[in-house]
Enzyme design. Structure first.
Site, PDB file in Angstrom:
ATOM      1  N   LYS A  33       0.850  -1.178   0.000  1.00  0.00           N
ATOM      2  CA  LYS A  33       0.000   0.000   0.000  1.00  0.00           C
ATOM      3  C   LYS A  33       0.890   1.234   0.000  1.00  0.00           C
ATOM      4  O   LYS A  33       1.850   1.308   0.780  1.00  0.00           O
ATOM      5  CB  LYS A  33      -0.886   0.013   1.265  1.00  0.00           C
ATOM      6  N   PHE A  36      -2.133   6.912  -1.203  1.00  0.00           N
ATOM      7  CA  PHE A  36      -3.337   6.979  -2.046  1.00  0.00           C
ATOM      8  C   PHE A  36      -3.566   5.768  -2.921  1.00  0.00           C
ATOM      9  O   PHE A  36      -4.326   5.844  -3.855  1.00  0.00           O
ATOM     10  CB  PHE A  36      -3.310   8.198  -2.991  1.00  0.00           C
ATOM     11  N   VAL A  39      -0.725  -1.380  -4.612  1.00  0.00           N
ATOM     12  CA  VAL A  39       0.092  -1.825  -5.738  1.00  0.00           C
ATOM     13  C   VAL A  39      -0.041  -3.340  -5.881  1.00  0.00           C
ATOM     14  O   VAL A  39       0.084  -4.067  -4.891  1.00  0.00           O
ATOM     15  CB  VAL A  39       1.576  -1.439  -5.543  1.00  0.00           C
ATOM     16  N   LYS A  58      -0.358   0.128 -10.034  1.00  0.00           N
ATOM     17  CA  LYS A  58      -0.901   0.919  -8.921  1.00  0.00           C
ATOM     18  C   LYS A  58      -2.248   1.480  -9.339  1.00  0.00           C
ATOM     19  O   LYS A  58      -2.377   2.062 -10.412  1.00  0.00           O
ATOM     20  CB  LYS A  58       0.048   2.071  -8.576  1.00  0.00           C
ATOM     21  N   ASP A 152       8.254  12.574   0.969  1.00  0.00           N
ATOM     22  CA  ASP A 152       7.957  11.365   1.734  1.00  0.00           C
ATOM     23  C   ASP A 152       9.111  10.370   1.631  1.00  0.00           C
ATOM     24  O   ASP A 152       8.907   9.162   1.504  1.00  0.00           O
ATOM     25  CB  ASP A 152       6.650  10.730   1.248  1.00  0.00           C
TER      26      ASP A 152
HETATM   27  C1  LIG Z   1       6.843   2.125  -2.473  1.00  0.00           C
HETATM   28  C2  LIG Z   1       6.150   1.592  -1.530  1.00  0.00           C
HETATM   29  C3  LIG Z   1       4.732   1.683  -1.334  1.00  0.00           C
HETATM   30  C4  LIG Z   1       3.890   1.164  -2.484  1.00  0.00           C
HETATM   31  N1  LIG Z   1       4.427  -0.083  -3.006  1.00  0.00           N
HETATM   32  C5  LIG Z   1       5.116  -0.216  -4.153  1.00  0.00           C
HETATM   33  C6  LIG Z   1       5.409  -1.550  -4.284  1.00  0.00           C
HETATM   34  C7  LIG Z   1       6.168  -2.196  -5.338  1.00  0.00           C
HETATM   35  N2  LIG Z   1       6.667  -3.405  -5.072  1.00  0.00           N
HETATM   36  C8  LIG Z   1       7.427  -4.039  -5.977  1.00  0.00           C
HETATM   37  N3  LIG Z   1       7.939  -5.270  -5.689  1.00  0.00           N
HETATM   38  C9  LIG Z   1       7.715  -6.092  -4.586  1.00  0.00           C
HETATM   39  C10 LIG Z   1       8.247  -7.362  -4.630  1.00  0.00           C
HETATM   40  C11 LIG Z   1       8.046  -8.265  -3.606  1.00  0.00           C
HETATM   41  C12 LIG Z   1       7.315  -7.910  -2.488  1.00  0.00           C
HETATM   42  C13 LIG Z   1       7.086  -8.942  -1.423  1.00  0.00           C
HETATM   43  C14 LIG Z   1       5.677  -9.082  -0.960  1.00  0.00           C
HETATM   44  C15 LIG Z   1       5.510 -10.249  -0.018  1.00  0.00           C
HETATM   45  N4  LIG Z   1       6.548 -10.387   0.963  1.00  0.00           N
HETATM   46  C16 LIG Z   1       7.895 -10.249   0.500  1.00  0.00           C
HETATM   47  C17 LIG Z   1       8.141  -9.080  -0.433  1.00  0.00           C
HETATM   48  C18 LIG Z   1       6.786  -6.599  -2.400  1.00  0.00           C
HETATM   49  C19 LIG Z   1       6.976  -5.698  -3.449  1.00  0.00           C
HETATM   50  N5  LIG Z   1       7.741  -3.528  -7.191  1.00  0.00           N
HETATM   51  C20 LIG Z   1       7.236  -2.290  -7.493  1.00  0.00           C
HETATM   52  N6  LIG Z   1       7.392  -1.525  -8.616  1.00  0.00           N
HETATM   53  C21 LIG Z   1       6.717  -0.374  -8.444  1.00  0.00           C
HETATM   54  C22 LIG Z   1       6.104  -0.346  -7.208  1.00  0.00           C
HETATM   55  C23 LIG Z   1       6.444  -1.572  -6.591  1.00  0.00           C
HETATM   56  C24 LIG Z   1       4.890  -2.203  -3.148  1.00  0.00           C
HETATM   57  N7  LIG Z   1       4.294  -1.271  -2.399  1.00  0.00           N
END
Ligand SMILES: C=CCCn1cc(-c2nc(Nc3ccc(C4CCNCC4)cc3)nc3[nH]ccc23)cn1
Length: 308
Positions: A33, A36, A39, A58, A152
């Site tokens: 999250k 706003f 993802v 997103k 942020d």
């Molecule tokens: C910026 C932070 C707030 C919003 N946000 C952005 C993302 C995000 N995540 C990822 N990769 C990702 C890969 C593995 C995991 C896991 C989940 C389960 N447990 C272990 C780790 C989590 C995320 N790639 C991305 N590209 C563009 C955005 C983005 C996630 N949240």
């Protein structure tokens, strides 16, 4: 409006704006999250044989106070950023009936910096922490060159692309500094992460490159605390102020503490040079803080000390 009109891509040049068709976007899981929006991990699979790319999508969470205009501005912003240390924009997806637009970005397989540190803490040495710090600093230098203030910057908004590469993400709160001013003043505090904010951002809602430098110092502290939840900035500040204090006056208490020169304690085993960099980022007067380019030199200099 002077909101960087001249920076906007040439209106007559075909906008390199990939449109992703929703019918080929296969939902896999929720990644996190952000400001706003949530993802999701999706596979864009037009051939329907699972050979398509994994992407991060997103979508605007309609219940949040953000408006569609904010989300459109975030899409416009992220599509104009081209930097190795900033998560890459891939395109947009108009959902059926164009009721909402989704932002398609590169998928970073290692997830957030916080999760990465929890998992790999044992084999992340000081040199790697400084490498990550220098990459975040380069990303911030790039944003500054585009007159953006992130507002942020925090470990929760840093993503890990590989064991040796991190990127800045989540531009929901980012603003452009008007050409005739040195700072951006927001109208209302919103759900502000005050523990990452410079004093002038808390008390005067003023945001500048130098307030981003303050937040960078907090990110340095998070990095050298290995993003340990028990040592995180919010936890340490509340311990100092007292957990009985409720949020609006929490900010006042924090500013008064900072005025009295209290700062986050140095993380354990933090090299003195790195702690000194944090303290420079946390100068009360914004003009006494280093710029991101001089921070780059300070970090490179600390890296030299860490050479075995
Ligand atoms: C910026 C932070 C707030 C919003 N946000 C952005 C993302 C995000 N995540 C990822 N990769 C990702 C890969 C593995 C995991 C896991 C989940 C389960 N447990 C272990 C780790 C989590 C995320 N790639 C991305 N590209 C563009 C955005 C983005 C996630 N949240």
């Amino acid at each position: 409006k002077s909101d960087g009109f001249w920076r906007r891509p040439n209106m007559f040049k075909k906008q390199q704006q990939d449109v992703f068709e929703e019918r080929y976007l296969r939902f896999i899981s929720i990644l996190g999250k952000g400001n706003f929006g949530s993802v999701e991990l999706c596979r864009y699979d037009p051939w329907g044989d699972n050979t398509g790319d994994l992407v991060a999508v997103k979508e605007l969470q309609s219940n949040k106070q953000a408006t569609v205009a904010d989300f459109q501005r975030e899409i416009q912003t992220i599509s104009s950023l081209h930097c190795d240390y900033i998560v890459k924009y891939k395109g947009i997806c108009y959902s059926t009936g164009r009721l909402s637009t989704k932002l398609v970005m590169e998928y970073l397989p290692y997830g957030s910096l916080i999760g990465y540190m929890e998992k790999h803490r044992q084999n992340v040495c000081t040199r790697r922490l400084l490498l990550f710090a220098s990459q975040i600093c380069k990303g911030m230098e790039y944003l500054q060159s585009m007159r953006y203030v992130h507002r942020d910057l925090a470990a929760r908004n840093i993503l890990v692309a590989s064991d040796t590469l991190v990127k800045i993400a989540d531009f929901g709160l980012m603003k452009i500094i008007p050409v005739d001013k040195e700072y951006y003043r927001v109208t209302q505090p919103g759900e502000s992460p005050v523990f990452w904010y410079a004093p002038e951002s808390i008390s005067e809602l003023k945001f500048s490159h130098k307030s981003d430098v303050w937040s960078f110092g907090i990110v340095l502290h998070e990095l050298f605390s290995y993003c340990d939840i028990s040592r995180n900035p919010k936890r340490l500040c509340i311990q100092k102020i007292g957990s009985y204090v409720q949020s609006p006056s929490m900010a006042i208490h924090l500013v008064n503490l900072l005025k009295d020169n209290w700062r986050l304690p140095a993380p354990s085993q933090c090299p003195p040079k790195v702690h000194s960099i944090m303290m420079q980022c946390w100068e009360f007067n914004s003009e006494d803080r280093p710029s991101f380019s001089s921070l780059q030199d300070l970090i490179e200099n600390s890296l030299l000390d860490e050479r075995e």
